[in-house]
Write an enzyme that holds these catalytic residues in place. Sequence first.
Site, PDB file in Angstrom:
ATOM      1  N   HIS A   1      31.530 -17.665  36.374  1.00 24.13           N
ATOM      2  CA  HIS A   1      30.605 -18.671  35.840  1.00 24.13           C
ATOM      3  C   HIS A   1      30.678 -18.725  34.311  1.00 24.13           C
ATOM      4  CE1 HIS A   1      28.862 -19.920  39.534  1.00 24.13           C
ATOM      5  NE2 HIS A   1      28.294 -18.767  39.820  1.00 24.13           N
TER       6      HIS A   1
ATOM      7  N   HIS B   1      32.417 -12.525  40.020  1.00 21.08           N
ATOM      8  CA  HIS B   1      31.911 -13.859  40.336  1.00 21.08           C
ATOM      9  C   HIS B   1      31.066 -14.401  39.182  1.00 21.08           C
ATOM     10  CE1 HIS B   1      30.275 -17.150  42.814  1.00 21.08           C
ATOM     11  NE2 HIS B   1      29.119 -16.873  42.212  1.00 21.08           N
ATOM     12  N   GLU B   2      30.179 -13.583  38.664  1.00 20.25           N
ATOM     13  CA  GLU B   2      29.354 -14.014  37.537  1.00 20.25           C
ATOM     14  C   GLU B   2      30.206 -14.235  36.292  1.00 20.25           C
ATOM     15  OE1 GLU B   2      26.508 -15.026  38.177  1.00 20.25           O
ATOM     16  OE2 GLU B   2      26.452 -14.144  40.176  1.00 20.25           O
TER      17      GLU B   2
END
Length: 235
Positions: free
Chosen positions: A105, A101-102
């Site tokens: 980003h 998920h990071e």
Amino acid sequence: MYFGMYDPTMIILIPAIIFALYAQAKVNRAYSRYSRVPCSTGMTGRQAARRILDANGMGHVPIEMVSGKLTDHYDPGKDVMRLSAEVYNGSTIAAVSIAAHESGHAIQDGTSYGFLRFRNAIAPVVNIASTASWPLIFIGLIIIWSGRSFEIGDMIFNLGVIFFLAVVLFHTITLPVEINASRRAVVQLTELGIISSNERKGARKVLSAAAMTYVAALATAVANLVRILLIRGRD
């Protein structure tokens, strides 16, 4: 609002508060469950993030370990990813999902994803607005209630509302940013062979639970805005 008395507008916040508590409980439950489920490939969160970043032309982004639980984040200002110890060293479904998920980003940042760029651009202003909004609202109301100067009180109150609208806007923009990062994460985890097809469901549960907290944050902000306007409207 009545100082020292019951404020009926508080009722508006109750559903949002309950939803926020439910969302947080769901995150904790999903994280606790899947942090005990090993990733079949044996990859750690750091290794998963590194593979995703390298595969998407983000090999220059360093991965650092930070203290705390669920403190994982990508810092677009310094172009660095920071993972909590449990995620950094963990080889579980929860660990690789959060790391992915990071990484999502970071990929957003590298590809100039519109919503992320807009959120980053307004973040400094929103930080100031968030701090100043409530003091301005209360000062405006006090001046209005005192009967000294309705015009000045109304102006200060309206300025506080405008500042709070900036906070609501920030939460609104944050939601698609987080959902998009989670979608990218699932795709990367699967396409790069970090998780098996059987493990995809678990990864989605971890990420969808996390996304719900951002929905709850937006709902709480909107409920507060409605409450503020109702308080002002009855004076």
